[in-house]
Design a protein around this motif. Structure first.
Motif, PDB file in Angstrom:
ATOM      1  N   THR A   3       0.923  -1.097   0.229  1.00 31.05           N
ATOM      2  CA  THR A   3      -0.086  -0.052   0.222  1.00 31.05           C
ATOM      3  C   THR A   3       0.911   1.248   0.023  1.00 31.05           C
ATOM      4  OG1 THR A   3      -0.346   0.038   2.381  1.00 31.05           O
ATOM      5  CG2 THR A   3      -1.934  -1.126   1.222  1.00 31.05           C
ATOM      6  N   GLU A   4       2.116   1.232  -0.285  1.00 32.45           N
ATOM      7  CA  GLU A   4       3.149   2.290  -0.465  1.00 32.45           C
ATOM      8  C   GLU A   4       2.368   3.438  -1.135  1.00 32.45           C
ATOM      9  OE1 GLU A   4       6.069   3.263   0.577  1.00 32.45           O
ATOM     10  OE2 GLU A   4       6.241   1.281   1.979  1.00 32.45           O
ATOM     11  N   SER A   5       2.200   4.484  -0.865  1.00 30.14           N
ATOM     12  CA  SER A   5       1.632   5.489  -1.504  1.00 30.14           C
ATOM     13  C   SER A   5       2.178   7.157  -0.885  1.00 30.14           C
ATOM     14  CB  SER A   5       0.204   5.591  -1.473  1.00 30.14           C
ATOM     15  OG  SER A   5      -0.490   6.526  -2.062  1.00 30.14           O
ATOM     16  N   ASN A   6       3.366   7.308  -1.268  1.00 31.69           N
ATOM     17  CA  ASN A   6       3.932   8.754  -0.946  1.00 31.69           C
ATOM     18  C   ASN A   6       3.259   9.319   0.423  1.00 31.69           C
ATOM     19  OD1 ASN A   6       4.887   9.453  -3.738  1.00 31.69           O
ATOM     20  ND2 ASN A   6       2.604   8.857  -4.275  1.00 31.69           N
ATOM     21  N   TRP A   7       3.797   8.496   1.286  1.00 33.97           N
ATOM     22  CA  TRP A   7       3.459   8.848   2.685  1.00 33.97           C
ATOM     23  C   TRP A   7       4.159  10.175   3.126  1.00 33.97           C
ATOM     24  CZ3 TRP A   7       6.474   9.770   6.963  1.00 33.97           C
ATOM     25  CH2 TRP A   7       7.828   9.421   6.947  1.00 33.97           C
ATOM     26  N   MET A   8       5.454  10.567   2.699  1.00 30.70           N
ATOM     27  CA  MET A   8       6.144  11.672   3.084  1.00 30.70           C
ATOM     28  C   MET A   8       5.061  13.004   2.605  1.00 30.70           C
ATOM     29  SD  MET A   8      10.013  11.718   3.073  1.00 30.70           S
ATOM     30  CE  MET A   8      10.264  11.582   1.350  1.00 30.70           C
ATOM     31  N   VAL A   9       4.699  12.875   1.415  1.00 22.60           N
ATOM     32  CA  VAL A   9       3.896  14.138   0.811  1.00 22.60           C
ATOM     33  C   VAL A   9       2.606  14.151   1.430  1.00 22.60           C
ATOM     34  CG1 VAL A   9       2.768  14.909  -1.268  1.00 22.60           C
ATOM     35  CG2 VAL A   9       5.119  14.115  -1.407  1.00 22.60           C
TER      36      VAL A   9
ATOM     37  N   ASP B 266      21.175   1.412  11.691  1.00 25.54           N
ATOM     38  CA  ASP B 266      21.055   1.547  10.497  1.00 25.54           C
ATOM     39  C   ASP B 266      21.261   0.083   9.656  1.00 25.54           C
ATOM     40  OD1 ASP B 266      20.831   2.178   7.755  1.00 25.54           O
ATOM     41  OD2 ASP B 266      22.720   3.300   7.693  1.00 25.54           O
ATOM     42  N   LYS B 267      20.138  -0.366   9.104  1.00 22.29           N
ATOM     43  CA  LYS B 267      20.021  -1.700   8.632  1.00 22.29           C
ATOM     44  C   LYS B 267      20.465  -1.750   7.009  1.00 22.29           C
ATOM     45  CE  LYS B 267      19.630  -3.130  12.679  1.00 22.29           C
ATOM     46  NZ  LYS B 267      20.446  -3.586  13.685  1.00 22.29           N
ATOM     47  N   ARG B 268      20.829  -0.586   6.488  1.00 23.00           N
ATOM     48  CA  ARG B 268      20.828  -0.552   4.898  1.00 23.00           C
ATOM     49  C   ARG B 268      21.623  -1.470   4.247  1.00 23.00           C
ATOM     50  NH1 ARG B 268      22.636   4.948   3.705  1.00 23.00           N
ATOM     51  NH2 ARG B 268      23.637   4.572   5.806  1.00 23.00           N
ATOM     52  N   ASN B 269      22.852  -1.885   5.172  1.00 24.64           N
ATOM     53  CA  ASN B 269      23.702  -2.787   4.374  1.00 24.64           C
ATOM     54  C   ASN B 269      23.449  -4.229   4.517  1.00 24.64           C
ATOM     55  OD1 ASN B 269      25.277  -0.771   3.175  1.00 24.64           O
ATOM     56  ND2 ASN B 269      26.118  -0.273   5.021  1.00 24.64           N
ATOM     57  N   GLN B 270      22.499  -4.560   5.416  1.00 25.48           N
ATOM     58  CA  GLN B 270      22.006  -5.958   5.706  1.00 25.48           C
ATOM     59  C   GLN B 270      21.250  -6.694   4.786  1.00 25.48           C
ATOM     60  OE1 GLN B 270      21.561  -6.221   9.830  1.00 25.48           O
ATOM     61  NE2 GLN B 270      22.951  -4.801  10.493  1.00 25.48           N
ATOM     62  N   HIS B 271      20.844  -6.128   3.582  1.00 21.30           N
ATOM     63  CA  HIS B 271      19.924  -6.907   2.876  1.00 21.30           C
ATOM     64  C   HIS B 271      20.234  -6.255   1.296  1.00 21.30           C
ATOM     65  CE1 HIS B 271      17.491  -3.202   2.760  1.00 21.30           C
ATOM     66  NE2 HIS B 271      17.335  -3.335   3.999  1.00 21.30           N
ATOM     67  N   ASP B 272      19.805  -6.775   0.347  1.00 21.40           N
ATOM     68  CA  ASP B 272      19.821  -6.502  -1.012  1.00 21.40           C
ATOM     69  C   ASP B 272      18.958  -5.164  -1.116  1.00 21.40           C
ATOM     70  OD1 ASP B 272      21.673  -8.547  -1.742  1.00 21.40           O
ATOM     71  OD2 ASP B 272      19.777  -9.897  -2.118  1.00 21.40           O
ATOM     72  N   SER B 273      19.412  -4.313  -2.142  1.00 22.14           N
ATOM     73  CA  SER B 273      18.525  -2.777  -2.221  1.00 22.14           C
ATOM     74  C   SER B 273      17.715  -3.301  -3.576  1.00 22.14           C
ATOM     75  CB  SER B 273      19.429  -1.914  -2.743  1.00 22.14           C
ATOM     76  OG  SER B 273      19.971  -2.312  -4.006  1.00 22.14           O
ATOM     77  N   PHE B 274      17.814  -4.242  -4.538  1.00 22.81           N
ATOM     78  CA  PHE B 274      16.942  -4.536  -5.654  1.00 22.81           C
ATOM     79  C   PHE B 274      16.878  -3.226  -6.432  1.00 22.81           C
ATOM     80  CE2 PHE B 274      15.482  -7.298  -2.053  1.00 22.81           C
ATOM     81  CZ  PHE B 274      15.433  -8.467  -2.821  1.00 22.81           C
ATOM     82  N   GLU B 275      17.697  -2.409  -6.413  1.00 23.33           N
ATOM     83  CA  GLU B 275      17.659  -1.399  -7.327  1.00 23.33           C
ATOM     84  C   GLU B 275      17.870  -1.831  -8.943  1.00 23.33           C
ATOM     85  OE1 GLU B 275      19.680   3.040  -7.961  1.00 23.33           O
ATOM     86  OE2 GLU B 275      20.553   1.733  -6.569  1.00 23.33           O
ATOM     87  N   GLY B 276      17.301  -1.401  -9.792  1.00 24.21           N
ATOM     88  CA  GLY B 276      17.493  -1.992 -11.257  1.00 24.21           C
ATOM     89  C   GLY B 276      16.274  -2.936 -11.498  1.00 24.21           C
ATOM     90  N   THR B 277      15.758  -3.833 -10.549  1.00 22.04           N
ATOM     91  CA  THR B 277      14.976  -4.506 -10.547  1.00 22.04           C
ATOM     92  C   THR B 277      13.375  -4.012 -10.967  1.00 22.04           C
ATOM     93  OG1 THR B 277      14.365  -4.637  -8.442  1.00 22.04           O
ATOM     94  CG2 THR B 277      16.057  -6.036  -9.168  1.00 22.04           C
ATOM     95  N   ASN B 278      12.467  -4.882 -11.365  1.00 20.05           N
ATOM     96  CA  ASN B 278      11.138  -4.474 -11.648  1.00 20.05           C
ATOM     97  C   ASN B 278      10.461  -4.264 -10.326  1.00 20.05           C
ATOM     98  OD1 ASN B 278       8.499  -4.729 -13.450  1.00 20.05           O
ATOM     99  ND2 ASN B 278       7.907  -6.091 -11.735  1.00 20.05           N
ATOM    100  N   ALA B 279      10.878  -4.764  -9.209  1.00 21.61           N
ATOM    101  CA  ALA B 279      10.172  -4.394  -7.931  1.00 21.61           C
ATOM    102  C   ALA B 279      10.680  -3.087  -7.631  1.00 21.61           C
ATOM    103  CB  ALA B 279      10.650  -5.434  -6.957  1.00 21.61           C
ATOM    104  N   TRP B 280      11.884  -2.707  -7.686  1.00 20.66           N
ATOM    105  CA  TRP B 280      12.331  -1.307  -7.454  1.00 20.66           C
ATOM    106  C   TRP B 280      11.455  -0.350  -8.230  1.00 20.66           C
ATOM    107  CZ3 TRP B 280      15.865   1.021  -4.399  1.00 20.66           C
ATOM    108  CH2 TRP B 280      16.198   2.631  -4.595  1.00 20.66           C
ATOM    109  N   GLU B 281      11.349  -0.718  -9.741  1.00 20.05           N
ATOM    110  CA  GLU B 281      10.528   0.299 -10.427  1.00 20.05           C
ATOM    111  C   GLU B 281       9.090   0.250  -9.876  1.00 20.05           C
ATOM    112  OE1 GLU B 281       9.726   3.063 -13.365  1.00 20.05           O
ATOM    113  OE2 GLU B 281      11.564   2.331 -12.268  1.00 20.05           O
ATOM    114  N   VAL B 282       8.434  -0.699  -9.529  1.00 17.10           N
ATOM    115  CA  VAL B 282       6.902  -0.504  -9.212  1.00 17.10           C
ATOM    116  C   VAL B 282       6.744   0.347  -8.116  1.00 17.10           C
ATOM    117  CG1 VAL B 282       4.984  -2.089  -7.893  1.00 17.10           C
ATOM    118  CG2 VAL B 282       6.491  -2.879 -10.253  1.00 17.10           C
ATOM    119  N   LEU B 283       7.703   0.227  -6.958  1.00 18.53           N
ATOM    120  CA  LEU B 283       7.746   0.819  -5.781  1.00 18.53           C
ATOM    121  C   LEU B 283       8.167   2.271  -6.042  1.00 18.53           C
ATOM    122  CD1 LEU B 283       9.449  -1.664  -3.223  1.00 18.53           C
ATOM    123  CD2 LEU B 283       7.089  -1.030  -3.240  1.00 18.53           C
TER     124      LEU B 283
END
Length: 205
Positions: free
Chosen positions: A85-91, A159-176
């Motif tokens: 349900t991601e939908s621009n929560w910051m804005v 900070d857990k950013r480096n403890q999992h894949d980023s998926f940047e460049g994948t279809n999932a990344w683009e959908v999100l």
């Protein structure tokens, strides 16, 4: 929210007891400082919206305590990206528009809030951002001296950013990314604002 209403009823804003308040409810929290001579100052630590969404995906895979996110457990990243349900929560939170379609006007309004009211920090520049906050608010002077040396370390340990894949460049990344299009644009603006605000802290040296 009940806690904010209680804080306002107890006159927290004028009491001087709260050094900082952590909340996503910007407008509701601002009401605590109505008719208070020393108003609050918003500060925030931002990360790329898709990075944040991916981190939530990994958290949901190991979190058994929240029934509201149980639906995401066991999904692949592609399934999660489609069903999320991601939908621009910051804005949405910055414009106080929690539901309904967003527009470019909403994005510009969110930018204005950041520009006029917020000290912007970036997760990718966490230590520098924390130093800025300490300098602006005088935390290094008013809190135990060990605060300066430990604040960045505490943040980086969480900070857990480096403890999992980023998926940047994948279809999932683009959908999100598409689901958070306005937030991504707001984040790009915030990075520019972060650079601009450097001059603000020079007077606090």
């Amino acid at each position: 929210p009940t806690g904010i209403g209680r804080a306002k009823a107890m006159n927290l804003g004028a009491s001087g007891m709260a050094g900082a308040i952590s909340t996503p409810f910007l407008y509701e929290t601002a009401s605590i400082f109505e008719d208070v001579s020393d108003s609050g100052k918003c500060f925030t630590m931002l990360r790329h919206p898709v990075d944040r969404a991916v981190s939530l995906y990994f958290r949901y895979q190991s979190d058994d305590s929240n029934p509201n996110t149980a639906q995401y457990k066991g999904l692949s990243i592609d399934e999660y990206a489609e069903r999320s349900t991601e939908s621009n929560w910051m804005v949405r939170f910055l414009t106080n528009k929690r539901a309904g379609a967003l527009s470019w006007h909403d994005l510009e309004s969110a930018k204005e809030v950041f520009g006029r009211k917020c000290l912007v920090g970036l997760v990718e520049k966490a230590e520098e951002s924390i130093r800025r906050y300490e300098r602006f608010f005088g935390w290094g002077d008013s809190i135990n001296g060990e605060n300066d040396a430990c604040a960045g370390e505490r943040f980086l340990k969480s900070d857990k950013r480096n403890q999992h894949d980023s998926f940047e460049g994948t279809n999932a990344w683009e959908v999100l990314r598409k689901k958070n299009e306005y937030d991504v644009l707001l984040y790009d603006y915030a990075k520019h604002l972060y650079t601009q605000q450097a001059a603000l802290y020079e007077s606090f040296n």
